[in-house]
Design an enzyme around this catalytic site. Structure first.
Site, PDB file in Angstrom:
ATOM      1  N   GLU A  29       0.843  -1.194   0.000  1.00 15.30           N
ATOM      2  CA  GLU A  29       0.000   0.000   0.000  1.00 15.30           C
ATOM      3  C   GLU A  29       0.878   1.243   0.000  1.00 15.30           C
ATOM      4  O   GLU A  29       2.023   1.220   0.473  1.00 15.30           O
ATOM      5  CB  GLU A  29      -0.903  -0.003   1.239  1.00 15.30           C
ATOM      6  CG  GLU A  29      -1.883   1.158   1.288  1.00 15.30           C
ATOM      7  CD  GLU A  29      -2.933   1.001   2.372  1.00 15.30           C
ATOM      8  OE1 GLU A  29      -3.845   1.846   2.431  1.00 15.30           O
ATOM      9  OE2 GLU A  29      -2.852   0.027   3.162  1.00 15.30           O
ATOM     10  N   ASN A 176     -12.224  -1.445  -1.045  1.00 16.61           N
ATOM     11  CA  ASN A 176     -11.533  -1.971   0.137  1.00 16.61           C
ATOM     12  C   ASN A 176     -12.243  -1.490   1.395  1.00 16.61           C
ATOM     13  O   ASN A 176     -12.561  -0.300   1.509  1.00 16.61           O
ATOM     14  CB  ASN A 176     -10.078  -1.478   0.153  1.00 16.61           C
ATOM     15  CG  ASN A 176      -9.398  -1.746   1.490  1.00 16.61           C
ATOM     16  OD1 ASN A 176      -8.970  -2.858   1.760  1.00 16.61           O
ATOM     17  ND2 ASN A 176      -9.311  -0.732   2.345  1.00 16.61           N
ATOM     18  N   GLU A 177     -12.493  -2.400   2.306  1.00 16.16           N
ATOM     19  CA  GLU A 177     -13.083  -2.057   3.602  1.00 16.16           C
ATOM     20  C   GLU A 177     -14.214  -1.038   3.442  1.00 16.16           C
ATOM     21  O   GLU A 177     -14.212   0.029   4.059  1.00 16.16           O
ATOM     22  CB  GLU A 177     -12.011  -1.559   4.573  1.00 16.16           C
ATOM     23  CG  GLU A 177     -11.030  -2.654   4.959  1.00 16.16           C
ATOM     24  CD  GLU A 177     -10.059  -2.268   6.063  1.00 16.16           C
ATOM     25  OE1 GLU A 177     -10.136  -1.119   6.567  1.00 16.16           O
ATOM     26  OE2 GLU A 177      -9.219  -3.107   6.425  1.00 16.16           O
ATOM     27  N   TYR A 252      -6.705  -8.875  11.660  1.00 20.56           N
ATOM     28  CA  TYR A 252      -5.378  -8.609  12.197  1.00 20.56           C
ATOM     29  C   TYR A 252      -5.252  -9.203  13.607  1.00 20.56           C
ATOM     30  O   TYR A 252      -6.219  -9.218  14.369  1.00 20.56           O
ATOM     31  CB  TYR A 252      -5.104  -7.108  12.264  1.00 20.56           C
ATOM     32  CG  TYR A 252      -4.849  -6.469  10.924  1.00 20.56           C
ATOM     33  CD1 TYR A 252      -3.575  -6.459  10.379  1.00 20.56           C
ATOM     34  CD2 TYR A 252      -5.883  -5.883  10.199  1.00 20.56           C
ATOM     35  CE1 TYR A 252      -3.322  -5.869   9.147  1.00 20.56           C
ATOM     36  CE2 TYR A 252      -5.643  -5.301   8.960  1.00 20.56           C
ATOM     37  CZ  TYR A 252      -4.367  -5.294   8.444  1.00 20.56           C
ATOM     38  OH  TYR A 252      -4.128  -4.717   7.218  1.00 20.56           O
ATOM     39  N   GLU A 308      -6.024  -9.100   3.874  1.00 14.82           N
ATOM     40  CA  GLU A 308      -5.210  -8.384   4.862  1.00 14.82           C
ATOM     41  C   GLU A 308      -5.173  -9.219   6.127  1.00 14.82           C
ATOM     42  O   GLU A 308      -6.216  -9.502   6.730  1.00 14.82           O
ATOM     43  CB  GLU A 308      -5.764  -6.988   5.163  1.00 14.82           C
ATOM     44  CG  GLU A 308      -5.598  -6.001   4.021  1.00 14.82           C
ATOM     45  CD  GLU A 308      -5.994  -4.578   4.387  1.00 14.82           C
ATOM     46  OE1 GLU A 308      -5.864  -4.200   5.585  1.00 14.82           O
ATOM     47  OE2 GLU A 308      -6.434  -3.841   3.485  1.00 14.82           O
ATOM     48  N   GLN A 357       2.280  -5.843   5.745  1.00 17.49           N
ATOM     49  CA  GLN A 357       2.514  -5.614   4.333  1.00 17.49           C
ATOM     50  C   GLN A 357       3.931  -6.053   3.988  1.00 17.49           C
ATOM     51  O   GLN A 357       4.676  -6.477   4.875  1.00 17.49           O
ATOM     52  CB  GLN A 357       2.270  -4.155   4.003  1.00 17.49           C
ATOM     53  CG  GLN A 357       0.817  -3.749   4.162  1.00 17.49           C
ATOM     54  CD  GLN A 357       0.571  -2.314   3.727  1.00 17.49           C
ATOM     55  OE1 GLN A 357       1.389  -1.658   3.107  1.00 17.49           O
ATOM     56  NE2 GLN A 357      -0.590  -1.805   4.102  1.00 17.49           N
TER      57      GLN A 357
END
Length: 509
Positions: A29, A176-177, A252, A308, A357
């Site tokens: 990103e 995204n999201e 996460y 992610e 990432q």
């Protein structure tokens, strides 16, 4: 104290679902020093580069057989307008990255640079389109610009910018999201947008798009159900619509609070176990989303993508809080190895995963020193490298007649040994993790339906879970030969020291 013994049975002649290589995907990103000063240093840099792309980073990632790279975000994707990143660099308009550090970007790394990076890596591009602040036409034009041959307005523009032939770009993210930074939408609102955007992202020639809808945050199973309802009817006759081939979710590992996530390198044993328990929860989440999808799509035509995942700690002291730069210890490596065992068990539905990432951000493969230019491979990098033989291999079921050793962590059970196995081209790869901070384990592998000859066994461990690699100690955590693997009448015995990751590569005989 004698190590606990863990019996495990693997039928070498009963292959299961293929473990897609795309489960070992990556994410880059426009965030902190991931793209600029990570992948891209500019053509005027003293560091060896090709078109500004840092070549030692490329070389290190090629050693992982990196299958795909997701770009430009993340949250950044839904404020990125791709037209600003093409054409002569000196003419590209700058923008402010409002999500990450509020810094100005010059757009010198854009579509052509990203595609050149993917070609150098030998990786497939996975492009996240702008649904949050962009338009349907903008994304449709991007697909045409990249993938169409012959003659059209976007083809002529691409050729004017120096690229005659189209690229192959299969993977496209529809935002995204969307539940958060991608538009703060409700599930029904986003589902309608995904239908619209997906419809106008066209297949050009033989480039067949694999459209990935922006899915749930962690355990939001209602979001997944809403998207599945948009694709078809409940039941066995489910035939997915053509505008979406997969849906994603994000998870996460954060053992602390959102405000205080904990340190990457300063932690105690209890913190370690809380981290492992949070990481192990990914199994529950994949199972939950898969169960919802199975109700609508029992034939598993729609893919599930975890694009992610990884650990998220407080940033390193003295660094920009918006750049998400964190160190990477042996504990992070065990989070990664545990995730991969889970991914392998869900290979029938999970088709892609992308760690967050790749360089200098969150649970990175590579850290680059901004002063010396030194490149450091993290413990997590080594898990990817040791496990790369699982890519596109047939999974092998692991049966555990006595279960696994476990401990209670904040009222939940954490199994402290994890393992998975696969076979491909006459080779078997077995991965084993001991998550226990202080106790060793012996895994007794009963290998049925074939015999094996050990080719190589390696171990990743250190004296302390907090050990990490730096420019001054780049191999403090690095793979080493593992001698404590012995043949038994029924297979192999593998000794797992405390807090260790071991891989055993063997040939079928």
């Amino acid at each position: 104290m004698s190590p606990v013994t863990v019996p495990a049975i693997i039928n070498l002649d009963v292959p299961g679902p293929v473990i897609s290589r795309h489960l070992y995907g990556h994410f880059a990103e426009h965030l902190g020093r991931c793209v600029y000063d990570g992948f891209y240093v500019g053509e005027d840099s003293d560091l060896p580069n090709e078109g500004g792309i840092r070549l030692d980073v490329v070389e290190a990632l090629r050693a992982l057989n990196i299958p795909n790279l997701r770009w430009p975000g993340g949250c950044f994707a839904d404020e990125y307008h791709w037209m600003d990143g093409i054409g002569p660099k000196e003419s590209r308009p700058a923008m402010v990255n409002t999500h990450w550090g509020n810094v100005e970007e010059n757009n010198h790394f854009g579509t052509h640079e990203f595609m050149a990076l993917c070609e150098l890596l030998g990786a497939e591009p996975y492009i996240s389109g702008n649904v949050g602040s962009g338009t349907v036409r903008e994304m449709s034009d991007w697909v045409e610009y990249l993938t169409r041959e012959g003659d059209s307005p976007m083809v002529r523009l691409r050729k004017a910018n120096g690229r005659e032939e189209p690229w192959r770009v299969r993977f496209w993210g529809l935002g995204n999201e969307a539940w958060g930074c991608g538009g703060n939408m409700k599930a029904e609102q986003y589902a309608a947008e995904a239908r619209r955007f997906g419809t106008y992202c066209r297949d050009h020639g033989d480039n067949k798009l694999y459209r990935i809808a922006a899915g749930a945050n962690s355990a939001d199973y209602a979001w997944t159900e809403t998207l599945m309802k948009q694709l078809g009817e409940l039941g066995c006759a489910y035939r997915p619509a053509s505008f979406m081939q997969a849906l994603s979710f994000h998870y996460y590992t954060i053992p602390g609070t959102w405000q205080d996530k904990g340190s990457a390198t300063e932690f105690g044993v209890d913190d370690h176990y809380r981290t492992m328990a949070q990481a192990a929860r990914v199994d529950e989440l994949i199972t939950g989303h898969s169960n919802v999808m199975d109700c609508y799509d029992p034939g598993k035509n729609v893919g599930l993508v975890l694009d992610e995942w990884g650990t998220w700690w407080n940033v390193e002291p003295g660094t920009n809080p918006g750049f998400l730069y964190q160190q990477n210890s042996l504990r992070d490596a065990l989070v990664a190895s545990l995730h991969f065992d889970v991914f392998h068990r869900h290979a029938d539905r999970l088709v892609m995963a992308n760690i967050a990432q790749t360089v200098n951000v969150l649970q990175a493969m590579i850290l680059t020193d901004p002063d010396s230019g030194a490149l450091v491979l993290t413990p997590t990098y080594h898990v990817f490298e040791m496990n790369k033989g699982h890519q596109d291999a047939a999974s092998l079921r692991v049966d555990l007649p006595d279960g696994l050793p476990a401990r209670q962590v904040d009222g939940t059970e954490l199994r402290t040994v994890s393992l998975s196995a696969s076979r491909k081209n006459g080779q078997v790869l077995i991965s084993l993790s001991n998550l226990d901070a202080g106790e060793a384990a012996d895994v007794e592998l009963d290998l049925r339906g074939g015999a094996v000859a050990i080719a190589r066994a390696r171990i990743l461990t250190a004296g302390d879970l907090r050990t990490h690699n730096t420019p001054d100690a780049p191999e403090a955590v690095a793979p080493r030969p593992h001698e404590q693997v012995t043949a038994t009448p029924s297979g192999l015995r593998v000794h797992l020291p405390a807090h260790s990751f071991v891989t055993v590569e063997a040939s079928l005989t």
